[in-house]
Design an enzyme around this catalytic site. Structure first.
Site: not given
Length: 282
Positions: A52, A111
């Site tokens: 992110y 992830h």
């Protein structure tokens, strides 16, 4: 704030937490204030990732928001699949800890399934647990086949959670992933619970149902949607809110009580649909 056991971790975690994906696009000072307001309201499950904000922004924002309050927070971050070799996972965790200005993560996730052997990633996760760098580990965007592989490698009780796309218009996890996770004691954390900009419009069939139920309770349709998405003990949600007003609206959903009839109306308005065998992702 309502809490449920988070997989096999032995820790009870708020059913509603705070997501941070794309927070780098928002006013950062406002986002930090919103995150802190969320902590005040009991949304102490805070989710971020090295991906992110191009590998640094969101974790830095989170570090500012939780400064002086680390012990209140159930802190989650993620390793990118491209980094998820044995050595790469260890190094990625160290970088995240440094950016977050903490000595441990409460849960560390892969992830999504990637190019490196899952066995190496799991071995690194267990090393990080043994070293006290993380307290538990889990996965994100894993379908049943991938979950089965992780279970075979790690054994029962080691996978804390599976973080997946879940909102009213996208309920595919209910076909196979959610039942698998519930059978194995794995928490299911729904990301983008408002559909990433595709929340049902007030005039749509589903929007009208949400609106009617919201008016009956004196709440917002967003609160009704969130309450539905955490209706089972295995379910958690991590909506993002970069404004304090939005954060307060999210937090209030935890105290909303929907009847069985209301849950059934929402279920009918947003039908599950056929099982395509594909796991939806963003």
């Amino acid at each position: 704030m309502e809490k449920h056991p988070f997989g096999g971790t032995g820790v009870s975690v708020p059913v509603l937490g705070q997501g941070t994906w794309q927070m780098e696009e928002d006013d950062q000072a406002g986002a930090i204030r919103a995150l802190r307001t969320g902590l005040d309201l009991g949304l102490t499950h805070v989710d971020t990732a090295e991906l992110y904000g191009h590998g640094r922004v969101e974790e830095t924002i989170v570090s500012e928001a939780i400064a002086g309050r680390r012990d209140e927070v159930f802190l989650v971050s993620k390793v990118m699949p491209s980094n998820a070799t044995y050595a790469g996972t260890l190094a990625a965790c160290e970088r995240s800890l440094k950016r977050l200005r903490t000595d441990r993560l409460d849960c560390y996730l892969l992830h999504w399934p990637g190019p490196h052997p899952l066995e190496d990633t799991v071995r690194a996760f267990e090393k990080l647990v043994a070293d006290g760098k993380i307290r538990s580990w889990g996965v994100s965007n894993f379908g049943v086949e991938d979950l089965e592989e992780a279970l075979a490698l790690a054994g029962p009780g080691r996978i804390a959670c599976n973080q997946v796309l879940y909102h009213l218009e996208e309920r595919a996890i209910e076909h196979a992933v959610l039942p698998w996770c519930e059978a194995q004691g794995v928490a299911v954390v729904g990301y983008s619970p408002f559909g990433n900009g595709n929340f049902p419009s007030p005039g749509s069939k589903g929007g009208k149902v949400l609106g009617a139920i919201a008016r009956a309770h004196g709440v917002s349709p967003f609160q009704v949607a969130l309450r539905f998405l955490v209706r089972r003990p295995s379910l958690f949600a991590i909506p993002k809110a970069s404004r304090e007003a939005h954060m307060r609206d999210n937090a209030a959903a935890a105290s909303l009580k929907l009847s069985a009839e209301e849950l059934a109306r929402i279920d009918a308005a947003f039908p599950l649909g056929p099982d395509s065998g594909e796991l939806p992702v963003i």
